[in-house]
Design a protein around this motif. Structure first.
Motif, PDB file in Angstrom:
ATOM      1  N   ALA A  25       0.831  -1.209   0.000  1.00 19.57           N
ATOM      2  CA  ALA A  25       0.000   0.000   0.000  1.00 19.57           C
ATOM      3  C   ALA A  25       0.862   1.254   0.000  1.00 19.57           C
ATOM      4  O   ALA A  25       0.551   2.244  -0.687  1.00 19.57           O
ATOM      5  N   ARG A  26       1.967   1.234   0.757  1.00 23.99           N
ATOM      6  CA  ARG A  26       2.870   2.388   0.794  1.00 23.99           C
ATOM      7  C   ARG A  26       3.519   2.603  -0.579  1.00 23.99           C
ATOM      8  O   ARG A  26       3.647   3.737  -1.048  1.00 23.99           O
ATOM      9  N   TRP A  27       3.955   1.535  -1.220  1.00 20.96           N
ATOM     10  CA  TRP A  27       4.555   1.655  -2.550  1.00 20.96           C
ATOM     11  C   TRP A  27       3.533   2.197  -3.552  1.00 20.96           C
ATOM     12  O   TRP A  27       3.865   3.055  -4.388  1.00 20.96           O
ATOM     13  N   THR A  28       2.315   1.708  -3.477  1.00 20.00           N
ATOM     14  CA  THR A  28       1.277   2.151  -4.399  1.00 20.00           C
ATOM     15  C   THR A  28       0.996   3.641  -4.227  1.00 20.00           C
ATOM     16  O   THR A  28       0.871   4.392  -5.211  1.00 20.00           O
ATOM     17  N   ALA A  29       0.916   4.093  -2.979  1.00 17.92           N
ATOM     18  CA  ALA A  29       0.695   5.513  -2.702  1.00 17.92           C
ATOM     19  C   ALA A  29       1.884   6.350  -3.174  1.00 17.92           C
ATOM     20  O   ALA A  29       1.714   7.462  -3.695  1.00 17.92           O
ATOM     21  N   PHE A  30       3.093   5.832  -2.997  1.00 17.83           N
ATOM     22  CA  PHE A  30       4.289   6.534  -3.450  1.00 17.83           C
ATOM     23  C   PHE A  30       4.262   6.738  -4.962  1.00 17.83           C
ATOM     24  O   PHE A  30       4.537   7.838  -5.466  1.00 17.83           O
ATOM     25  N   VAL A  31       3.926   5.683  -5.699  1.00 15.64           N
ATOM     26  CA  VAL A  31       3.868   5.783  -7.159  1.00 15.64           C
ATOM     27  C   VAL A  31       2.822   6.819  -7.574  1.00 15.64           C
ATOM     28  O   VAL A  31       3.058   7.630  -8.478  1.00 15.64           O
ATOM     29  N   GLU A  32       1.684   6.819  -6.914  1.00 17.05           N
ATOM     30  CA  GLU A  32       0.636   7.789  -7.228  1.00 17.05           C
ATOM     31  C   GLU A  32       1.133   9.220  -6.985  1.00 17.05           C
ATOM     32  O   GLU A  32       0.857  10.129  -7.777  1.00 17.05           O
TER      33      GLU A  32
END
Length: 239
Positions: free
Chosen positions: A86-93
């Motif tokens: 979830a943290r990686w996904t938010a970072f990419v966004e």
């Protein structure tokens, strides 16, 4: 070793938004992260170096836990993997609207994945987690640089001698208290070396499976001018 050469993906590599530098402790990740960021900046590219101690860290999921140092006290391995993804996904966004290249010290392997190993996560969970992260960061055209050493025993003993007894005690007291190490009876410096043999076997396999641009360098000789030339060539930056 199969992962010691540039992958075919690296030949297609043009302009990453994310560069990740991986390797065991003391392998040169932080120094190389700063080197790459500086070279990018010298070409007029906005580059943001992210050290493993950056706080708050953009992707490290253990920061959210009460016992971030011992995540097995607060979460299961599956829960930590879910948090980290979830943290990686938010970072990419968050990167979609920016222009900077982020150069990251570890965190694909060195970071939450290390904790997953220490928490005795099943190999399938670890593999699926890394593949999910690779898919999540794909829009950033990522590049992964992986430092490895043929002789893990020698590499760990070298960094421990360089950093001193206090640092060794810190590593031993933290990592060898984890479920993975307790169950296997790992103790002292020999136990730390045994842990990193297992870690390197795991990360070698995970690196080989990464479906993104990548370069592995065996850096036991510490020939940094030669390694830097290979890195710049892979990143298509001026030497």
């Amino acid at each position: 070793m199969a992962c010691s050469t540039t992958s075919s993906h690296a030949d297609q590599f043009i302009a990453p938004r994310l560069v990740i530098v991986e390797g065991i402790m003391g392998s040169g990740k932080s120094t190389t992260m700063r080197f790459i960021a500086k070279r990018l900046q010298e070409t007029g590219t906005e580059a943001q170096p992210v050290h493993e101690r950056t706080d708050p860290h953009p992707v490290r999921a253990t920061d959210e836990l009460e016992h971030w140092f011992e995540p097995w006290r607060d979460a299961t391995a599956a829960q930590l993997a879910q948090r980290a993804l979830a943290r990686w996904t938010a970072f990419v966004e968050s990167m979609r609207t920016g222009v900077a290249v982020v150069v990251m010290d570890g965190q694909l392997f060195h970071g939450d994945l290390t904790h997953l190993l220490l928490m005795e996560a099943e190999p399938a969970l670890i593999s699926n987690y890394v593949q999910a992260v690779a898919a999540a960061i794909a829009p950033l055209d990522p590049f992964v640089l992986y430092f490895w050493q043929e002789d893990v025993d020698k590499a760990i003993r070298t960094v421990c001698a360089e950093r001193g007894d206090e640092w060794v005690a810190y590593q031993v007291n933290w990592k060898l208290a984890a479920p993975y190490c307790v169950r296997r009876g790992f103790a002292g410096l020999d136990g730390l070396i045994a842990l990193y043999r297992d870690y390197r076997r795991m990360t070698d396999h995970l690196f080989e499976q990464l479906p993104i641009a990548k370069l592995a360098i065996e850096n036991s000789e510490r020939d940094w001018p030669a390694y830097e030339k290979r890195i710049l060539r892979a990143l298509r930056l001026p030497g």
